[in-house]
Every structure is written in C-alpha cells, then in structure tokens.
Scaffold this motif. Structure first.
Motif, PDB file in Angstrom:
ATOM      1  N   ASN A   4       1.010  -1.317   0.037  1.00  0.00           N
ATOM      2  CA  ASN A   4      -0.090   0.030  -0.152  1.00  0.00           C
ATOM      3  C   ASN A   4       0.887   1.329  -0.015  1.00  0.00           C
ATOM      4  O   ASN A   4       0.867   2.165   0.842  1.00  0.00           O
ATOM      5  CB  ASN A   4      -0.856  -0.043   1.276  1.00  0.00           C
ATOM      6  CG  ASN A   4      -1.957   0.960   1.062  1.00  0.00           C
ATOM      7  OD1 ASN A   4      -2.500   1.502  -0.077  1.00  0.00           O
ATOM      8  ND2 ASN A   4      -2.904   1.192   1.998  1.00  0.00           N
ATOM      9  N   GLY A   5       1.547   1.248  -1.060  1.00  0.00           N
ATOM     10  CA  GLY A   5       2.499   2.463  -1.207  1.00  0.00           C
ATOM     11  C   GLY A   5       3.816   2.793  -0.209  1.00  0.00           C
ATOM     12  O   GLY A   5       4.039   3.643   0.186  1.00  0.00           O
ATOM     13  N   ALA A  54      -7.642   4.163   2.307  1.00  0.00           N
ATOM     14  CA  ALA A  54      -6.958   4.650   1.107  1.00  0.00           C
ATOM     15  C   ALA A  54      -7.533   4.304  -0.290  1.00  0.00           C
ATOM     16  O   ALA A  54      -7.525   5.198  -1.082  1.00  0.00           O
ATOM     17  CB  ALA A  54      -5.513   4.581   1.152  1.00  0.00           C
ATOM     18  N   ALA A  55      -7.886   3.079  -0.444  1.00  0.00           N
ATOM     19  CA  ALA A  55      -8.775   2.385  -1.554  1.00  0.00           C
ATOM     20  C   ALA A  55      -9.803   3.173  -2.094  1.00  0.00           C
ATOM     21  O   ALA A  55     -10.277   3.352  -2.925  1.00  0.00           O
ATOM     22  CB  ALA A  55      -8.751   0.915  -1.525  1.00  0.00           C
ATOM     23  N   TYR A  57     -10.890   5.896  -0.883  1.00  0.00           N
ATOM     24  CA  TYR A  57     -10.724   7.497  -1.437  1.00  0.00           C
ATOM     25  C   TYR A  57      -9.922   7.562  -2.779  1.00  0.00           C
ATOM     26  O   TYR A  57     -10.375   8.421  -3.598  1.00  0.00           O
ATOM     27  CB  TYR A  57      -9.937   8.332  -0.320  1.00  0.00           C
ATOM     28  CG  TYR A  57     -10.787   8.390   0.930  1.00  0.00           C
ATOM     29  CD1 TYR A  57     -11.712   8.867   1.091  1.00  0.00           C
ATOM     30  CD2 TYR A  57     -10.174   7.775   2.079  1.00  0.00           C
ATOM     31  CE1 TYR A  57     -12.440   9.157   2.298  1.00  0.00           C
ATOM     32  CE2 TYR A  57     -11.036   7.461   3.322  1.00  0.00           C
ATOM     33  CZ  TYR A  57     -12.151   8.349   3.606  1.00  0.00           C
ATOM     34  OH  TYR A  57     -12.905   8.376   4.600  1.00  0.00           O
ATOM     35  N   ASP A  58      -9.202   6.715  -3.013  1.00  0.00           N
ATOM     36  CA  ASP A  58      -8.655   6.517  -4.509  1.00  0.00           C
ATOM     37  C   ASP A  58      -9.737   6.400  -5.529  1.00  0.00           C
ATOM     38  O   ASP A  58      -9.788   7.177  -6.606  1.00  0.00           O
ATOM     39  CB  ASP A  58      -7.391   5.656  -4.488  1.00  0.00           C
ATOM     40  CG  ASP A  58      -6.298   5.837  -3.651  1.00  0.00           C
ATOM     41  OD1 ASP A  58      -6.195   7.192  -3.412  1.00  0.00           O
ATOM     42  OD2 ASP A  58      -5.460   5.066  -3.554  1.00  0.00           O
ATOM     43  N   TYR A  59     -10.495   5.525  -5.188  1.00  0.00           N
ATOM     44  CA  TYR A  59     -11.918   5.160  -6.070  1.00  0.00           C
ATOM     45  C   TYR A  59     -12.476   6.427  -6.229  1.00  0.00           C
ATOM     46  O   TYR A  59     -12.755   6.699  -7.350  1.00  0.00           O
ATOM     47  CB  TYR A  59     -12.592   4.084  -5.621  1.00  0.00           C
ATOM     48  CG  TYR A  59     -13.517   3.588  -6.401  1.00  0.00           C
ATOM     49  CD1 TYR A  59     -13.257   2.686  -7.610  1.00  0.00           C
ATOM     50  CD2 TYR A  59     -14.917   4.218  -6.059  1.00  0.00           C
ATOM     51  CE1 TYR A  59     -14.454   2.351  -8.343  1.00  0.00           C
ATOM     52  CE2 TYR A  59     -15.966   3.975  -7.046  1.00  0.00           C
ATOM     53  CZ  TYR A  59     -15.701   2.997  -7.920  1.00  0.00           C
ATOM     54  OH  TYR A  59     -16.823   2.722  -8.881  1.00  0.00           O
ATOM     55  N   ARG A  61     -11.729   9.563  -5.704  1.00  0.00           N
ATOM     56  CA  ARG A  61     -10.947  10.528  -6.536  1.00  0.00           C
ATOM     57  C   ARG A  61     -10.879  10.293  -7.866  1.00  0.00           C
ATOM     58  O   ARG A  61     -10.989  11.431  -8.753  1.00  0.00           O
ATOM     59  CB  ARG A  61      -9.565  10.852  -5.847  1.00  0.00           C
ATOM     60  CG  ARG A  61      -8.576  11.892  -6.346  1.00  0.00           C
ATOM     61  CD  ARG A  61      -7.459  11.872  -5.563  1.00  0.00           C
ATOM     62  NE  ARG A  61      -7.703  11.713  -4.259  1.00  0.00           N
ATOM     63  CZ  ARG A  61      -7.065  10.898  -3.494  1.00  0.00           C
ATOM     64  NH1 ARG A  61      -6.777   9.665  -3.838  1.00  0.00           N
ATOM     65  NH2 ARG A  61      -7.251  11.081  -2.059  1.00  0.00           N
ATOM     66  N   GLY A  62     -10.935   8.992  -8.305  1.00  0.00           N
ATOM     67  CA  GLY A  62     -10.481   8.651  -9.747  1.00  0.00           C
ATOM     68  C   GLY A  62     -12.156   9.045 -10.563  1.00  0.00           C
ATOM     69  O   GLY A  62     -12.157   9.280 -11.541  1.00  0.00           O
TER      70      GLY A  62
END
Length: 70
Positions: A4-5, A54-55, A57-59, A61-62
């Motif tokens: 995870n980064g 985080a996944a 929020y990434d989803y 954001r995308g």
C-alpha cells in the motif's frame, strides 16, 4: 511486510463494507459488487470483507476526475 504505497501493513486502516457504503453513499451490495469486480481492492477476513480506507478515497478521487473530464 510493506504494501500500500510503502506503508507498513499495521498502519493501514481497514473499513467494513457498511462503513465503505456510508462513505460512498451507496448500498452495501454496490460495495460488494465493486469488490468482486476488482474495482475496489479488498481482503477477506473469514466471511467478511475489509477495504483499505485509502482505496476508497482513491476510487472516489478517480471517479470524480472522470466526471470532471466530461
């Protein structure tokens, strides 16, 4: 173990399906569908699914960036 980064796995915050549904303002079934389709990363713990915060929020954001492109 680091994933995870580069963050240690012990620092990753996991959300339940109900919590993800509340954040995304969708039904729990929608979250399950996204997880099963591989669109939203998740892990299975026993009979339950957990999703890294985080996944989510990434989803979102995308998805938001996709909407702005229209």
């Amino acid at each position: 173990m680091r994933r995870n980064g580069g963050r240690p796995l012990s620092e990753v915050q996991f959300l339940t399906v109900a919590e993800v549904a509340a954040v995304m303002r969708v039904s729990k079934m929608t979250v399950y569908r996204l997880a099963h389709a591989g669109e939203l990363p998740s892990i299975r713990v026993g009979r339950s699914f957990r999703v890294p915060a985080a996944a989510v929020y990434d989803y979102l954001r995308g998805a938001f960036n996709d909407c702005e492109a229209l």
